[in-house]
Design a protein around this motif. Structure first.
Motif, PDB file in Angstrom:
ATOM      1  N   PHE A 152      12.472  -5.364   7.312  1.00  0.00           N
ATOM      2  CA  PHE A 152      11.093  -5.274   7.785  1.00  0.00           C
ATOM      3  C   PHE A 152      11.024  -4.651   9.183  1.00  0.00           C
ATOM      4  O   PHE A 152      11.960  -4.764   9.972  1.00  0.00           O
ATOM      5  N   GLN A 153       9.879  -4.052   9.477  1.00  0.00           N
ATOM      6  CA  GLN A 153       9.591  -3.609  10.831  1.00  0.00           C
ATOM      7  C   GLN A 153       8.078  -3.527  11.019  1.00  0.00           C
ATOM      8  O   GLN A 153       7.325  -3.360  10.051  1.00  0.00           O
ATOM      9  N   MET A 154       7.657  -3.709  12.260  1.00  0.00           N
ATOM     10  CA  MET A 154       6.243  -3.596  12.612  1.00  0.00           C
ATOM     11  C   MET A 154       5.982  -2.227  13.216  1.00  0.00           C
ATOM     12  O   MET A 154       6.781  -1.715  13.997  1.00  0.00           O
ATOM     13  N   SER A 155       4.838  -1.630  12.854  1.00  0.00           N
ATOM     14  CA  SER A 155       4.436  -0.345  13.419  1.00  0.00           C
ATOM     15  C   SER A 155       2.919  -0.314  13.521  1.00  0.00           C
ATOM     16  O   SER A 155       2.229  -0.526  12.514  1.00  0.00           O
ATOM     17  N   ASP A 156       2.414  -0.108  14.752  1.00  0.00           N
ATOM     18  CA  ASP A 156       0.968  -0.096  14.991  1.00  0.00           C
ATOM     19  C   ASP A 156       0.295  -1.368  14.478  1.00  0.00           C
ATOM     20  O   ASP A 156      -0.799  -1.333  13.911  1.00  0.00           O
ATOM     21  N   GLY A 157       0.983  -2.490  14.652  1.00  0.00           N
ATOM     22  CA  GLY A 157       0.427  -3.772  14.262  1.00  0.00           C
ATOM     23  C   GLY A 157       0.451  -4.043  12.778  1.00  0.00           C
ATOM     24  O   GLY A 157      -0.124  -5.036  12.313  1.00  0.00           O
ATOM     25  N   LYS A 158       1.149  -3.203  12.025  1.00  0.00           N
ATOM     26  CA  LYS A 158       1.237  -3.380  10.572  1.00  0.00           C
ATOM     27  C   LYS A 158       2.689  -3.625  10.154  1.00  0.00           C
ATOM     28  O   LYS A 158       3.621  -3.154  10.796  1.00  0.00           O
ATOM     29  N   LEU A 159       2.857  -4.386   9.054  1.00  0.00           N
ATOM     30  CA  LEU A 159       4.184  -4.757   8.566  1.00  0.00           C
ATOM     31  C   LEU A 159       4.632  -3.786   7.473  1.00  0.00           C
ATOM     32  O   LEU A 159       3.896  -3.516   6.526  1.00  0.00           O
ATOM     33  N   TYR A 160       5.864  -3.287   7.635  1.00  0.00           N
ATOM     34  CA  TYR A 160       6.440  -2.377   6.645  1.00  0.00           C
ATOM     35  C   TYR A 160       7.768  -2.933   6.142  1.00  0.00           C
ATOM     36  O   TYR A 160       8.495  -3.610   6.871  1.00  0.00           O
ATOM     37  N   ARG A 161       8.072  -2.626   4.880  1.00  0.00           N
ATOM     38  CA  ARG A 161       9.342  -3.044   4.296  1.00  0.00           C
ATOM     39  C   ARG A 161      10.038  -1.833   3.682  1.00  0.00           C
ATOM     40  O   ARG A 161       9.404  -0.994   3.044  1.00  0.00           O
ATOM     41  N   ARG A 162      11.356  -1.776   3.887  1.00  0.00           N
ATOM     42  CA  ARG A 162      12.135  -0.704   3.261  1.00  0.00           C
ATOM     43  C   ARG A 162      12.315  -1.052   1.789  1.00  0.00           C
ATOM     44  O   ARG A 162      12.893  -2.091   1.445  1.00  0.00           O
ATOM     45  N   CYS A 163      11.815  -0.223   0.920  1.00  0.00           N
ATOM     46  CA  CYS A 163      11.838  -0.508  -0.514  1.00  0.00           C
ATOM     47  C   CYS A 163      13.010   0.191  -1.198  1.00  0.00           C
ATOM     48  O   CYS A 163      13.298   1.360  -0.937  1.00  0.00           O
ATOM     49  N   GLY A 164      13.664  -0.541  -2.060  1.00  0.00           N
ATOM     50  CA  GLY A 164      14.794  -0.013  -2.816  1.00  0.00           C
ATOM     51  C   GLY A 164      15.442  -1.122  -3.604  1.00  0.00           C
ATOM     52  O   GLY A 164      15.692  -2.211  -3.072  1.00  0.00           O
ATOM     53  N   ASP A 165      15.709  -0.905  -4.886  1.00  0.00           N
ATOM     54  CA  ASP A 165      16.287  -1.929  -5.753  1.00  0.00           C
ATOM     55  C   ASP A 165      17.746  -1.604  -6.052  1.00  0.00           C
ATOM     56  O   ASP A 165      18.097  -0.451  -6.287  1.00  0.00           O
ATOM     57  N   ARG A 166      18.576  -2.611  -6.050  1.00  0.00           N
ATOM     58  CA  ARG A 166      19.980  -2.400  -6.402  1.00  0.00           C
ATOM     59  C   ARG A 166      20.281  -2.865  -7.820  1.00  0.00           C
ATOM     60  O   ARG A 166      21.361  -2.624  -8.348  1.00  0.00           O
ATOM     61  N   GLY A 167      19.352  -3.605  -8.455  1.00  0.00           N
ATOM     62  CA  GLY A 167      19.612  -4.128  -9.786  1.00  0.00           C
ATOM     63  C   GLY A 167      20.537  -5.326  -9.751  1.00  0.00           C
ATOM     64  O   GLY A 167      20.807  -5.902  -8.693  1.00  0.00           O
ATOM     65  N   SER A 168      21.046  -5.728 -10.942  1.00  0.00           N
ATOM     66  CA  SER A 168      21.906  -6.909 -11.021  1.00  0.00           C
ATOM     67  C   SER A 168      23.088  -6.637 -11.937  1.00  0.00           C
ATOM     68  O   SER A 168      23.121  -5.638 -12.671  1.00  0.00           O
ATOM     69  N   ASP A 169      24.068  -7.518 -11.890  1.00  0.00           N
ATOM     70  CA  ASP A 169      25.266  -7.411 -12.715  1.00  0.00           C
ATOM     71  C   ASP A 169      24.921  -7.868 -14.130  1.00  0.00           C
ATOM     72  O   ASP A 169      24.697  -9.053 -14.371  1.00  0.00           O
ATOM     73  N   ILE A 170      24.891  -6.943 -15.086  1.00  0.00           N
ATOM     74  CA  ILE A 170      24.467  -7.280 -16.446  1.00  0.00           C
ATOM     75  C   ILE A 170      25.504  -8.102 -17.192  1.00  0.00           C
ATOM     76  O   ILE A 170      25.206  -8.662 -18.254  1.00  0.00           O
ATOM     77  N   ASP A 230       0.886  -1.155   0.000  1.00  0.00           N
ATOM     78  CA  ASP A 230       0.000   0.000   0.000  1.00  0.00           C
ATOM     79  C   ASP A 230       0.928   1.209   0.000  1.00  0.00           C
ATOM     80  O   ASP A 230       1.444   1.624   1.045  1.00  0.00           O
ATOM     81  N   THR A 231       1.165   1.779  -1.176  1.00  0.00           N
ATOM     82  CA  THR A 231       2.147   2.848  -1.306  1.00  0.00           C
ATOM     83  C   THR A 231       1.692   4.158  -0.655  1.00  0.00           C
ATOM     84  O   THR A 231       2.503   5.077  -0.490  1.00  0.00           O
ATOM     85  N   SER A 232       0.421   4.226  -0.279  1.00  0.00           N
ATOM     86  CA  SER A 232      -0.063   5.432   0.391  1.00  0.00           C
ATOM     87  C   SER A 232       0.180   5.386   1.898  1.00  0.00           C
ATOM     88  O   SER A 232      -0.003   6.376   2.594  1.00  0.00           O
ATOM     89  N   ASP A 233       0.598   4.216   2.384  1.00  0.00           N
ATOM     90  CA  ASP A 233       0.833   4.036   3.818  1.00  0.00           C
ATOM     91  C   ASP A 233       2.328   3.825   4.030  1.00  0.00           C
ATOM     92  O   ASP A 233       2.863   2.736   3.821  1.00  0.00           O
ATOM     93  N   THR A 234       3.018   4.874   4.406  1.00  0.00           N
ATOM     94  CA  THR A 234       4.464   4.813   4.597  1.00  0.00           C
ATOM     95  C   THR A 234       4.839   5.348   5.976  1.00  0.00           C
ATOM     96  O   THR A 234       4.066   6.051   6.624  1.00  0.00           O
ATOM     97  N   ILE A 235       6.042   5.002   6.411  1.00  0.00           N
ATOM     98  CA  ILE A 235       6.568   5.511   7.670  1.00  0.00           C
ATOM     99  C   ILE A 235       8.012   5.938   7.460  1.00  0.00           C
ATOM    100  O   ILE A 235       8.609   5.668   6.413  1.00  0.00           O
ATOM    101  N   GLY A 236       8.579   6.571   8.467  1.00  0.00           N
ATOM    102  CA  GLY A 236       9.961   7.013   8.374  1.00  0.00           C
ATOM    103  C   GLY A 236      10.130   8.078   7.314  1.00  0.00           C
ATOM    104  O   GLY A 236       9.369   9.038   7.230  1.00  0.00           O
ATOM    105  N   ASP A 237      11.139   7.881   6.442  1.00  0.00           N
ATOM    106  CA  ASP A 237      11.419   8.852   5.390  1.00  0.00           C
ATOM    107  C   ASP A 237      10.590   8.607   4.135  1.00  0.00           C
ATOM    108  O   ASP A 237      10.835   9.209   3.094  1.00  0.00           O
ATOM    109  N   GLY A 238       9.611   7.709   4.242  1.00  0.00           N
ATOM    110  CA  GLY A 238       8.759   7.398   3.107  1.00  0.00           C
ATOM    111  C   GLY A 238       9.178   6.159   2.343  1.00  0.00           C
ATOM    112  O   GLY A 238       8.438   5.668   1.488  1.00  0.00           O
ATOM    113  N   SER A 239      10.375   5.653   2.644  1.00  0.00           N
ATOM    114  CA  SER A 239      10.854   4.464   1.937  1.00  0.00           C
ATOM    115  C   SER A 239      10.295   3.177   2.532  1.00  0.00           C
ATOM    116  O   SER A 239      10.387   2.106   1.921  1.00  0.00           O
ATOM    117  N   TRP A 240       9.714   3.278   3.733  1.00  0.00           N
ATOM    118  CA  TRP A 240       9.091   2.120   4.364  1.00  0.00           C
ATOM    119  C   TRP A 240       7.611   2.085   3.957  1.00  0.00           C
ATOM    120  O   TRP A 240       6.837   2.960   4.338  1.00  0.00           O
TER     121      TRP A 240
END
Length: 256
Positions: A179-197, A136-146
């Protein structure tokens, strides 16, 4: 991917053991594992995909071998015949590795599949936020990346797919920043590093050591950019650790 350790005199019983012994003839390069998963596929499902394919192939081999058993043969005689065939094939392919029920050559083939599955699982959890998880991209915590995870409710549920493949010993902190829990909800820090082409393929080349609870393999990975004439190779070590009733990945270097 789980491989059960041998109990007593057998790792696998009857026809399943013969199917694996007959089908494992060497090592092959792994397929490209960087393609996206189908929409709706969870991380746990992705981690189990290789296991399910292996079991289906084993069942087909078992069914094929059952046709070679005389219809009037007694059950006990049939089981004995299977064990004798297994022993003969093990003898022709080399000595069994400890009490695992498999030869070094057979383990090399199994380790190739486990290595591929480990790379896919590692990429889902460590390199991509868009594979295996929904948000749910409208529900974030921290700096918005969670962002709030919608297809899992707890950290334990979210991490289950990872620890089906990787041993917990030595990998306890792998997902600490995920991952972290906040107010009984699960959040994940989102960010992609890609792969070695430049990554081309990896091959498990040999079983180099074994103990009752650890198997050690050598792995060679190849890399080549489109404008390069020759590929470069890197060597690494893969270990399988017997933990929680199955062989799981211990030492592992992500190849791409």
């Amino acid at each position: 991917m789980q491989y059960q350790k041998r109990k007593g005199a057998r790792l696998f019983t009857g026809l399943v053991c013969l199917a694996l012994a007959a089908g494992m003839t060497g090592c092959s390069d792994i397929a490209d594992t960087t393609s996206s998963l189908p929409a709706g596929t969870t991380a746990a499902q992705a981690a189990q995909e290789t296991t399910e394919t292996t079991l289906e192939r084993t069942e087909e081999s078992v069914n094929s071998m059952q046709e070679t058993v005389p219809a009037d043969a007694a059950t006990s005689d049939t089981a004995l015949t299977v064990e004798e065939r297994t022993s003969e094939e093990a003898a022709s392919g080399g000595e069994l590795v400890g009490d695992t029920g498999l030869t070094a050559e057979a383990w090399c083939t199994q380790a190739q599949q486990i290595y591929e599955n480990a790379a896919s699982t590692y990429f889902i959890y460590q390199a991509s936020s868009g594979m295996g998880f929904t948000y749910d991209t409208s529900d974030t915590i921290g700096d918005g990346s969670w962002q709030r995870v919608t297809n899992y409710s707890t950290i334990e549920e979210a991490e289950a797919g990872y620890y089906e493949v990787f041993a917990q010993a030595g990998h306890e902190t792998d997902l600490d920043a995920q991952f972290q829990m906040s107010d009984g909800k699960l959040y994940r820090r989102c960010g992609d590093r890609g792969s070695d082409i430049s990554y081309q393929s990896s091959t498990v080349t040999a079983l180099t050591g074994s103990t009752a609870d650890t198997l050690t393999f050598s792995v060679v990975s190849s890399y080549q950019f489109p404008d390069e004439i020759e590929a470069t190779q890197k060597e690494s070590v893969l270990t399988l650790v017997y933990e929680r009733g199955a062989w799981r990945v211990g030492t592992f270097t992500m190849p791409y």
